[in-house]
Design a protein around this motif. Structure first.
Motif, PDB file in Angstrom:
ATOM      1  N   GLN A  13       0.833  -1.200   0.000  1.00 40.44           N
ATOM      2  CA  GLN A  13       0.000   0.000   0.000  1.00 40.44           C
ATOM      3  C   GLN A  13       0.871   1.255   0.000  1.00 40.44           C
ATOM      4  O   GLN A  13       1.916   1.312   0.649  1.00 40.44           O
ATOM      5  N   ASP A  14       0.441   2.287  -0.733  1.00 36.86           N
ATOM      6  CA  ASP A  14       1.186   3.536  -0.736  1.00 36.86           C
ATOM      7  C   ASP A  14       0.802   4.381   0.471  1.00 36.86           C
ATOM      8  O   ASP A  14      -0.190   4.125   1.161  1.00 36.86           O
ATOM      9  N   ILE A  15       1.587   5.421   0.722  1.00 37.80           N
ATOM     10  CA  ILE A  15       1.403   6.227   1.925  1.00 37.80           C
ATOM     11  C   ILE A  15       0.067   6.972   1.914  1.00 37.80           C
ATOM     12  O   ILE A  15      -0.666   6.979   2.912  1.00 37.80           O
ATOM     13  N   ILE A  16      -0.270   7.603   0.808  1.00 40.81           N
ATOM     14  CA  ILE A  16      -1.496   8.391   0.760  1.00 40.81           C
ATOM     15  C   ILE A  16      -2.723   7.510   0.963  1.00 40.81           C
ATOM     16  O   ILE A  16      -3.640   7.864   1.719  1.00 40.81           O
ATOM     17  N   SER A  17      -2.750   6.355   0.335  1.00 44.49           N
ATOM     18  CA  SER A  17      -3.865   5.425   0.544  1.00 44.49           C
ATOM     19  C   SER A  17      -3.955   4.989   2.000  1.00 44.49           C
ATOM     20  O   SER A  17      -5.053   4.851   2.555  1.00 44.49           O
ATOM     21  N   THR A  18      -2.800   4.782   2.615  1.00 46.62           N
ATOM     22  CA  THR A  18      -2.774   4.400   4.024  1.00 46.62           C
ATOM     23  C   THR A  18      -3.376   5.495   4.897  1.00 46.62           C
ATOM     24  O   THR A  18      -4.210   5.236   5.763  1.00 46.62           O
ATOM     25  N   LEU A  19      -2.960   6.743   4.658  1.00 47.85           N
ATOM     26  CA  LEU A  19      -3.435   7.856   5.476  1.00 47.85           C
ATOM     27  C   LEU A  19      -4.906   8.174   5.241  1.00 47.85           C
ATOM     28  O   LEU A  19      -5.552   8.806   6.087  1.00 47.85           O
ATOM     29  N   LYS A  20      -5.442   7.732   4.122  1.00 46.75           N
ATOM     30  CA  LYS A  20      -6.875   7.914   3.866  1.00 46.75           C
ATOM     31  C   LYS A  20      -7.712   6.847   4.564  1.00 46.75           C
ATOM     32  O   LYS A  20      -8.939   6.952   4.615  1.00 46.75           O
ATOM     33  N   GLY A  21      -7.047   5.842   5.106  1.00 46.30           N
ATOM     34  CA  GLY A  21      -7.749   4.752   5.761  1.00 46.30           C
ATOM     35  C   GLY A  21      -7.949   4.974   7.244  1.00 46.30           C
ATOM     36  O   GLY A  21      -7.708   6.059   7.784  1.00 46.30           O
ATOM     37  N   ASP A  22      -8.364   3.933   7.921  1.00 47.15           N
ATOM     38  CA  ASP A  22      -8.651   4.003   9.346  1.00 47.15           C
ATOM     39  C   ASP A  22      -7.372   4.187  10.163  1.00 47.15           C
ATOM     40  O   ASP A  22      -6.283   3.730   9.764  1.00 47.15           O
ATOM     41  N   PHE A  23      -7.511   4.825  11.300  1.00 53.60           N
ATOM     42  CA  PHE A  23      -6.377   5.011  12.205  1.00 53.60           C
ATOM     43  C   PHE A  23      -6.829   4.838  13.638  1.00 53.60           C
ATOM     44  O   PHE A  23      -8.033   4.884  13.939  1.00 53.60           O
ATOM     45  N   LYS A  24      -5.879   4.622  14.522  1.00 47.65           N
ATOM     46  CA  LYS A  24      -6.141   4.499  15.953  1.00 47.65           C
ATOM     47  C   LYS A  24      -5.706   5.780  16.648  1.00 47.65           C
ATOM     48  O   LYS A  24      -4.695   6.385  16.283  1.00 47.65           O
ATOM     49  N   ASN A  25      -6.461   6.188  17.637  1.00 52.00           N
ATOM     50  CA  ASN A  25      -6.078   7.296  18.494  1.00 52.00           C
ATOM     51  C   ASN A  25      -5.377   6.706  19.714  1.00 52.00           C
ATOM     52  O   ASN A  25      -6.010   6.082  20.564  1.00 52.00           O
ATOM     53  N   ILE A  26      -4.064   6.874  19.792  1.00 52.64           N
ATOM     54  CA  ILE A  26      -3.272   6.277  20.858  1.00 52.64           C
ATOM     55  C   ILE A  26      -3.374   7.138  22.117  1.00 52.64           C
ATOM     56  O   ILE A  26      -3.170   8.353  22.058  1.00 52.64           O
ATOM     57  N   PRO A  27      -3.714   6.553  23.263  1.00 49.04           N
ATOM     58  CA  PRO A  27      -3.717   7.323  24.506  1.00 49.04           C
ATOM     59  C   PRO A  27      -2.375   8.029  24.707  1.00 49.04           C
ATOM     60  O   PRO A  27      -1.310   7.434  24.518  1.00 49.04           O
ATOM     61  N   TYR A  28      -2.429   9.284  25.094  1.00 40.78           N
ATOM     62  CA  TYR A  28      -1.237  10.141  25.104  1.00 40.78           C
ATOM     63  C   TYR A  28      -1.269  11.054  26.327  1.00 40.78           C
ATOM     64  O   TYR A  28      -2.294  11.651  26.628  1.00 40.78           O
ATOM     65  N   LYS A  29      -0.143  11.162  27.013  1.00 45.06           N
ATOM     66  CA  LYS A  29      -0.016  12.066  28.161  1.00 45.06           C
ATOM     67  C   LYS A  29       0.338  13.454  27.647  1.00 45.06           C
ATOM     68  O   LYS A  29       1.380  13.639  27.023  1.00 45.06           O
ATOM     69  N   ILE A  30      -0.519  14.427  27.901  1.00 45.13           N
ATOM     70  CA  ILE A  30      -0.306  15.774  27.395  1.00 45.13           C
ATOM     71  C   ILE A  30       0.998  16.344  27.950  1.00 45.13           C
ATOM     72  O   ILE A  30       1.270  16.272  29.152  1.00 45.13           O
ATOM     73  N   GLU A  31       1.804  16.931  27.075  1.00 49.72           N
ATOM     74  CA  GLU A  31       3.088  17.518  27.437  1.00 49.72           C
ATOM     75  C   GLU A  31       2.975  19.044  27.441  1.00 49.72           C
ATOM     76  O   GLU A  31       2.042  19.608  26.871  1.00 49.72           O
ATOM     77  N   PRO A  32       3.947  19.741  28.052  1.00 53.43           N
ATOM     78  CA  PRO A  32       3.887  21.208  28.082  1.00 53.43           C
ATOM     79  C   PRO A  32       3.771  21.815  26.684  1.00 53.43           C
ATOM     80  O   PRO A  32       2.987  22.722  26.460  1.00 53.43           O
ATOM     81  N   GLN A  33       4.563  21.307  25.758  1.00 54.39           N
ATOM     82  CA  GLN A  33       4.488  21.751  24.368  1.00 54.39           C
ATOM     83  C   GLN A  33       5.094  20.648  23.492  1.00 54.39           C
ATOM     84  O   GLN A  33       6.189  20.762  22.965  1.00 54.39           O
ATOM     85  N   GLY A  34       4.342  19.564  23.347  1.00 52.39           N
ATOM     86  CA  GLY A  34       4.848  18.365  22.680  1.00 52.39           C
ATOM     87  C   GLY A  34       4.896  18.522  21.176  1.00 52.39           C
ATOM     88  O   GLY A  34       3.863  18.583  20.519  1.00 52.39           O
ATOM     89  N   GLU A  35       6.104  18.557  20.626  1.00 49.98           N
ATOM     90  CA  GLU A  35       6.278  18.771  19.195  1.00 49.98           C
ATOM     91  C   GLU A  35       7.204  17.740  18.548  1.00 49.98           C
ATOM     92  O   GLU A  35       7.720  17.976  17.454  1.00 49.98           O
ATOM     93  N   ALA A  36       7.433  16.600  19.207  1.00 54.62           N
ATOM     94  CA  ALA A  36       8.384  15.643  18.649  1.00 54.62           C
ATOM     95  C   ALA A  36       7.939  14.217  18.960  1.00 54.62           C
ATOM     96  O   ALA A  36       7.487  13.921  20.068  1.00 54.62           O
ATOM     97  N   ILE A  37       8.096  13.330  17.948  1.00 56.49           N
ATOM     98  CA  ILE A  37       7.717  11.927  18.107  1.00 56.49           C
ATOM     99  C   ILE A  37       8.578  11.071  17.196  1.00 56.49           C
ATOM    100  O   ILE A  37       8.994  11.520  16.113  1.00 56.49           O
TER     101      ILE A  37
END
Length: 286
Positions: A234-258
Motif C-alpha cells: 500500500q502507498d502512503i497516501i492510501s494508508t493515510l486515507k484509511g482508518d487510524f487508531k487514536n493512541i492514549p497520550y499524556k499531554i506535554e507542556p508543548q509536545g512537538e516531537a515523536i
C-alpha cells in the motif's frame, strides 16, 4: 504566542475528549541540558542503542544534538554553512546502506517565507568520549521547496523507507494537509513546488514518523497521537486515507516531537520546555 497555545490546547482537549484517554507512559529521563530548551524534533540513531537526535526550533545555532537513554546530552553536531531559521522536524533514512539525517527548516508561523529548506547529511558515528562533531557545507545537501497554492507552516515530516519519498504535513490549515516530494528526482539549484495530496481529519499537527520497516505511521497534534497500519504494497497516501487508531497520550507542556525506536517496539515523545517546565523523554507501547 503562549496564550494562543494554551487556548488552542484547551479547545483540542474538548474537541477530542470523547476519543482520547490519557495513559501513563514510561519516563525514560528528564531533559535537563541548558542547550535543549525548545526541542521540536526527534529521531532514533541508526548507530547507538537508545540514542536519539534532537534539535531546537527557531533561535538556535545551526546544530543538532544526540541524547541518550536517560535524555542526557551526549554530543553536539554543528552544520557548517547552514543558517537555520525555524527547524521543526528531523527524520532518518538510508541511502545505499548508509544512514542519513534530514533536518527540516520549514517553520513558517507568520507565513512570511516563500521558499523553505530540507538539509540532508550523513549521520555521524559517535565515538566514546567525544562530544563535538561538525559536518562541512560541502557534505550537506540543501533541498528547497515551496507550496504551489499558498504559503504554509509545517512542523512534521517523515521519509518512506520503501522508496525514500518525503512526506510533509502542514500545521495551521483548518485540516492538516499532506504533501510529498521525491528525493531521487531532486536536482541541485531547483525548487520543488508541492501540491496538496490529501487532508487529514484533524489540525495543528506538530510531529510525524514512520517505522523503519514502513509498516506503521505516527502523526501527532498538540493533544493526540494517531497511528496507521500500512498494508503490504500500500502507498502512503492510501494508508493515510484509511482508518487510524487514536493512541492514549499524556499531554506535554508543548509536545512537538515523536519517533519510533529502531527495534520496532516502542515510540517516544519529548517536549519543549516553555517557562522552564520539565520535559521528559516518554516511551509508549502501541
Amino acid at each position: 504566542m503562549w496564550i494562543t497555545y494554551v487556548w488552542l490546547t484547551a479547545f483540542l482537549l474538548v474537541f477530542s475528549a470523547s476519543i482520547t484517554v490519557a495513559q501513563d507512559p514510561v519516563i525514560i529521563g528528564n531533559l535537563r541540558s541548558s542547550a535543549l530548551t525548545e526541542v521540536s524534533g526527534i529521531t532514533a540513531s541508526a548507530y547507538g542503542s537508545k540514542v536519539f537526535w534532537v534539535h531546537n526550533d527557531s533561535g538556535d545555532r545551526s546544530a543538532i544534538y544526540a541524547i541518550g537513554n536517560e535524555a542526557g546530552l551526549i554530543a553536539t553536531l554543528e552544520l557548517g554553512g547552514v543558517t537555520l531559521v525555524d527547524a521543526e522536524d528531523i527524520a532518518a533514512l538510508s541511502i545505499g546502506g548508509i544512514s542519513y539525517l534530514l533536518l527540516a527548516d520549514m517553520g513558517n508561523n507568520l507565513r512570511d517565507r516563500d521558499t523553505l529548506s530540507l538539509f540532508l547529511f550523513k549521520e555521524p558515528i559517535l565515538e566514546p568520549g567525544r562530544d563535538n562533531y561538525r559536518i562541512e557545507a560541502d557534505e550537506i545537501r540543501e533541498i528547497k521547496f515551496r507550496y504551489k497554492d499558498k504559503r504554509r507552516d509545517a512542523e512534521a515530516l517523515f521519509v518512506d523507507p520503501i522508496d525514500n519519498r518525503i512526506y510533509i504535513v502542514s500545521k495551521r490549515d483548518f485540516k492538516s494537509t499532506v504533501f510529498s516530494l521525491s528525493l531521487s528526482a531532486f536536482q541541485e539549484e531547483s525548487v520543488y513546488e508541492l501540491e496538496p495530496q490529501m487532508q487529514l481529519p484533524f489540525t495543528f499537527v506538530t510531529a510525524a514518523d514512520i517505522r523503519q520497516d514502513g509498516k506503521f505511521i505516527l502523526i501527532k497534534n498538540l493533544n493526540s497521537v494517531f497511528l496507521w497500519e500500512r498494508k503490504k504494497g500500500q502507498d502512503i497516501i492510501s494508508t493515510l486515507k484509511g482508518d487510524f487508531k487514536n493512541i492514549p497520550y499524556k499531554i506535554e507542556p508543548q509536545g512537538e516531537a515523536i519517533c519510533f525506536d529502531r527495534d520496532d517496539r516502542f515510540f517516544y515523545t519529548i517536549s519543549e520546555r516553555p517557562f522552564g517546565l520539565d520535559a521528559y523523554l516518554y516511551k509508549y507501547d502501541y
